[in-house]
Design an enzyme around this catalytic site. Structure first.
Site, PDB file in Angstrom:
ATOM      1  N   GLY A 207      74.094  40.085  58.188  1.00 50.99           N
ATOM      2  CA  GLY A 207      74.119  41.677  58.715  1.00 50.99           C
ATOM      3  C   GLY A 207      73.370  41.835  59.977  1.00 50.99           C
ATOM      4  O   GLY A 207      73.362  41.018  60.639  1.00 50.99           O
ATOM      5  N   ASN A 208      71.961  42.859  60.180  1.00 50.52           N
ATOM      6  CA  ASN A 208      71.953  43.062  61.294  1.00 50.52           C
ATOM      7  C   ASN A 208      70.549  44.078  61.345  1.00 50.52           C
ATOM      8  O   ASN A 208      69.462  44.366  60.638  1.00 50.52           O
ATOM      9  CB  ASN A 208      72.691  44.064  62.338  1.00 50.52           C
ATOM     10  N   ARG A 209      69.592  44.308  62.383  1.00 51.88           N
ATOM     11  CA  ARG A 209      68.459  44.240  62.713  1.00 51.88           C
ATOM     12  C   ARG A 209      67.856  46.058  62.555  1.00 51.88           C
ATOM     13  O   ARG A 209      66.750  45.961  62.905  1.00 51.88           O
ATOM     14  CB  ARG A 209      67.169  44.039  63.779  1.00 51.88           C
ATOM     15  N   SER A 210      68.640  46.856  62.646  1.00 49.25           N
ATOM     16  CA  SER A 210      68.937  48.251  62.335  1.00 49.25           C
ATOM     17  C   SER A 210      68.107  48.449  60.657  1.00 49.25           C
ATOM     18  O   SER A 210      68.442  48.320  59.786  1.00 49.25           O
ATOM     19  CB  SER A 210      70.352  49.251  62.098  1.00 49.25           C
ATOM     20  N   ALA A 273      74.260  51.064  62.840  1.00 46.63           N
ATOM     21  CA  ALA A 273      75.077  49.633  63.247  1.00 46.63           C
ATOM     22  C   ALA A 273      75.830  49.420  62.322  1.00 46.63           C
ATOM     23  O   ALA A 273      75.273  48.218  61.199  1.00 46.63           O
ATOM     24  CB  ALA A 273      73.399  48.648  63.291  1.00 46.63           C
TER      25      ALA A 273
END
Ligand code: C5P
Length: 411
Positions: A207-210, A273
């Site tokens: 995943g990512n920090r969005s 993102a």
């Protein structure tokens, strides 16, 4: 800048227990730059103190037709107002206003104004449901009076039912809506938000920090401006019911949802993102620790923005985002060209208070106007994500109308 900055708002408070919530409405309006003139009815003074309102508002409380040096305070208030809000509006106030009776300063002001009027009714359920109250509200609605309906909830005396004053945040949002230009009326807008999750196995993902805050803010602002909005999102954040939400998780699900929703859209904003890589072959069951460290082989995800750019119908405006940590403008310029977007919103996510998870953002907007050889560059200083959303939509709307946005230079 808030749409309420410099607006002159008469805040009428009538005599219900919910009058205490009008104090919060008053404070929020003043914080957003409005000039608030409070007008209290005689009965409301049993519930709230004049001193509190006078301390928070932009001018002292007025309560009477007779106690000012000016013999006509109601016409001064009514003529000078950009908006008159009645919060809370009791059954008596609504009835008096509907009947055209001016028997105190607030009702006289309501008749002496040509400004829009917003009423926020609050009363016991029996009163709210009484045909007289409903008829009065229907009559006021026919005359163009706006209303924030009451909510279900706990009422004075412990009863539960419909009639509780709407939340101050909802009331302030409704007030702001009255001042937002409905420039996207008739537009279909599709926005993506949040970070995608690419499964490694049924419990783990890349995943990512969005946080989805910026994409959600753009969807909410487009809705405020009158657009029909579809939000394709990976995150669960509160948003108005008028926005159609499509929940997705992976880049592939987002691609499918976006390609479908975008076919007849006027404006598409890829604020999500999207993961750039995903596991080639996610495990069907949970990978156990004792199986050793897994070798996860990755492959590129589909580039949704580029796919949307390649299939863009005539006249559609396509907006992409570029989250960078260096060479902001160069990278954004490359994306504008490579992905076939009309507009790239670039932010330096390594700067303080900018980008992922924050409530604020600072962006550079790159625009390619139809027929123009050069790319226009607009710097938007650090601000909350809602105002950044407003700037992005200002620029997008100007592409349709052909007028350049203010504060731009060329590269
Ligand atoms: O190439 P990069 O990921 O930096 O581009 C960012 C822009 O492209 C964003 O608008 C993002 O939503 C979009 N994007 C996409 N599909 C991907 C990766 C990014 O649509 N697979």
């Amino acid at each position: 800048m808030s749409v309420l900055a410099g607006r002159r708002i008469v805040l009428g408070v009538s005599g219900g227990i919910a009058a205490y919530k009008a104090i919060e409405v008053c404070r929020r309006l003043v914080d957003l730059g409005a000039h608030v003139s409070p007008v209290l009815t005689e009965a409301s003074r049993h519930f709230v103190g004049e001193t509190t309102f006078s301390a928070l508002a932009s001018e002292p409380v007025q309560t009477s037709l007779w106690d000012e040096a000016s013999p006509i305070p109601h016409t001064k208030l009514g003529q000078g107002a950009d908006l008159v809000v009645v919060c809370p509006a009791t059954a008596r106030l609504l009835g008096t206003y509907a009947a055209g009776i001016a028997d105190d300063l607030l009702t006289a002001t309501l008749l002496a104004t040509r400004a829009p009027v917003l009423v926020c009714p609050a009363m016991h359920t029996e009163m709210w449901e009484h045909p007289a109250v409903q008829d009065n509200l229907a009559l006021l609605a026919r005359r163009g009076v706006h209303m924030v309906p009451p909510e279900e909830g706990r009422l004075a005396g412990g009863d539960i039912g419909k009639g509780r004053l709407a939340d101050p945040a909802v009331i302030v949002e409704a007030i702001e809506r009255l001042f937002v230009p409905a420039e996207l009326q008739g537009w279909k807008v599709v926005v993506s938000s949040g970070g995608t999750r690419e499964a490694i196995d049924p419990v783990r993902f890349i995943g990512n920090r969005s946080s989805g805050k910026q994409g959600h803010a753009i969807a909410a602002e487009a809705d405020r401006r009158g657009a029909k909005v579809t939000l394709v999102t990976t995150v669960d954040r509160p948003i108005t019911d008028s926005i159609v939400q499509v929940r997705v998780e992976s880049a592939e699900q987002m691609r499918q949802a976006m390609m479908t929703a975008a076919t007849d859209a006027d404006l598409v904003v890829m604020a999500a993102a999207v993961a750039d890589f995903r596991p080639v072959d996610p495990a069907a069951g949970k990978i156990k620790k004792d199986q050793g460290v897994p070798q996860v082989i990755l492959e590129p995800t589909p580039d949704i923005l580029a796919a949307l750019g390649a299939l863009k119908p005539q006249g559609q405006i396509l907006v992409g985002f570029a989250a960078e940590t260096s060479d902001l403008r160069e990278n954004a310029l490359g994306k504008l060209t490579r992905k076939g977007a009309d507009l790239i919103v670039a932010n330096d996510v390594s700067a303080p208070q900018v980008g992922f998870e924050h409530d604020t953002n600072q962006v550079v907007i790159l625009v390619r106007r139809p027929g123009a050889d050069e790319v226009e560059v607009i710097d938007v200083p650090l601000d909350d994500k809602r105002r950044i959303a407003a700037s992005v939509l200002d620029v997008a709307a100007s592409l349709r109308s052909g007028t350049p946005a203010t504060g731009s230079d060329r590269t």
